[in-house]
Scaffold this active site. Sequence first.
Site, PDB file in Angstrom:
ATOM      1  N   TYR A 211       0.832  -1.207   0.000  1.00  0.00           N
ATOM      2  CA  TYR A 211       0.000   0.000   0.000  1.00  0.00           C
ATOM      3  C   TYR A 211       0.867   1.257   0.000  1.00  0.00           C
ATOM      4  CZ  TYR A 211      -3.254   3.487   1.990  1.00  0.00           C
ATOM      5  OH  TYR A 211      -4.005   4.610   2.234  1.00  0.00           O
TER       6      TYR A 211
ATOM      7  N   VAL B 192      -2.952  -6.128  18.635  1.00  0.00           N
ATOM      8  CA  VAL B 192      -1.950  -6.790  17.799  1.00  0.00           C
ATOM      9  C   VAL B 192      -0.551  -6.511  18.355  1.00  0.00           C
ATOM     10  CG1 VAL B 192      -0.954  -6.920  15.492  1.00  0.00           C
ATOM     11  CG2 VAL B 192      -3.434  -6.664  15.771  1.00  0.00           C
TER      12      VAL B 192
END
Length: 413
Positions: A183, A251
């Site tokens: 990205y 995370v």
Amino acid sequence: MATTRMDLDGRLIKPITICMIGAGGFIGSHLCEKLMSETPHKVLALDVYNDKIKHLLEPDSLLWAGRIQFHRLNIKHDSRLEALIKMADLTINLAAICTPADYNTRPLDTIYSNFIDALPVVKYCSENNKRLIHFSTCEVYGKTIQSFLPKDSPLRQDPAYYVLKEDTSPCIFGSIEKQRWSYACAKQLIERLIYAEGAENGLEFTIVRPFNWIGPRMDFIPGIDGPSEGVPRVLACFSNNLLRHEPLKLVDGGQSQRTFVYIKDAIEAVLLMIENPDRANGHIFNVGNPNNEVTVRQLAEMMTKVYTKVSGEPALESPTIDVSSKEFYGEGYDDSDKRIPDMTIINKQLGWNPKTSLWDLLESTLTYQHRTYAEAIKKAMKFKVGLVISDVSLGGALFCETVGIAKFCQESF
């Protein structure tokens, strides 16, 4: 709507037509609202979906009747794109795949969406002498220099090694096998192309680098207004957990640091870019709020407190759980340590500064999320429980009274 608007240099602002690609998304919907309610400008709204701007398209919207037109199209393969860009004075390109969960699982789509599909937009703007405001990302900065310094280095405290500046900070990405950077690389390459078009062919452009814009209508809630297996960005992820009374998943311990800015503050910055081309053309702008810096773990803790306040529901005894990035995102995930924008250029050129504190923007956003989704999620969860009970009864695997069934369902979900 204001009848007379002046730019930052005291000149009368003339109404323009804006071709907005990706108008039906989170940012586009808020920008369309702003343009309709406060300016005389017209919008050609291009997108595949219009759910988030339907309220602006109602025929009885007298305040902006005829000033917004929706065109359902996919810029990948639609011959109408160039004609619509020609009809406008300014094109704003918001179209992108910009969800971290997709960078690993859909790297090709991510690269095509953010680079290949953007090429015709840049080409048509350049060839037809149309101004372009292109939305990039703060991810183009990649990792900070600070992250490569020894843990005990005093230089880690020096802002020169972690505050991100549009004109001087390097773009540092991970290895090719870390597809999480697909990205950022695609976004950086289209930035370089736009910059080159400006230098060689005179394209009038502005590049926007958003730093975690959050607010109502961001992303989706899985299984309600988005795919059940979908993984939205962090605010919607945590909102989904809170609405379902599930622990928030952190995370890798939630140690990454981020800054967050309220969508309404950010849209003010974009409007200044639209209406002050002499000050915005040729510039890249960070748009964020360096005062709203927290770790992802701190964000989760704050969202839990805010949601308890706005919903009146008690927090879970264990409101968060840790998961590995491999477990959550799959192979190839990598991350940047922190993202703090330098605000010098946008403050100097446009006089813009963010206003909303993190607590206040979370309270506004979670109030909207609770009001919009809480009942729908309750119904969805009851339906799911009903299916489980039905399966159990039909299969003959479990015979119990109501109390037993309730206990089974509680333990299963």
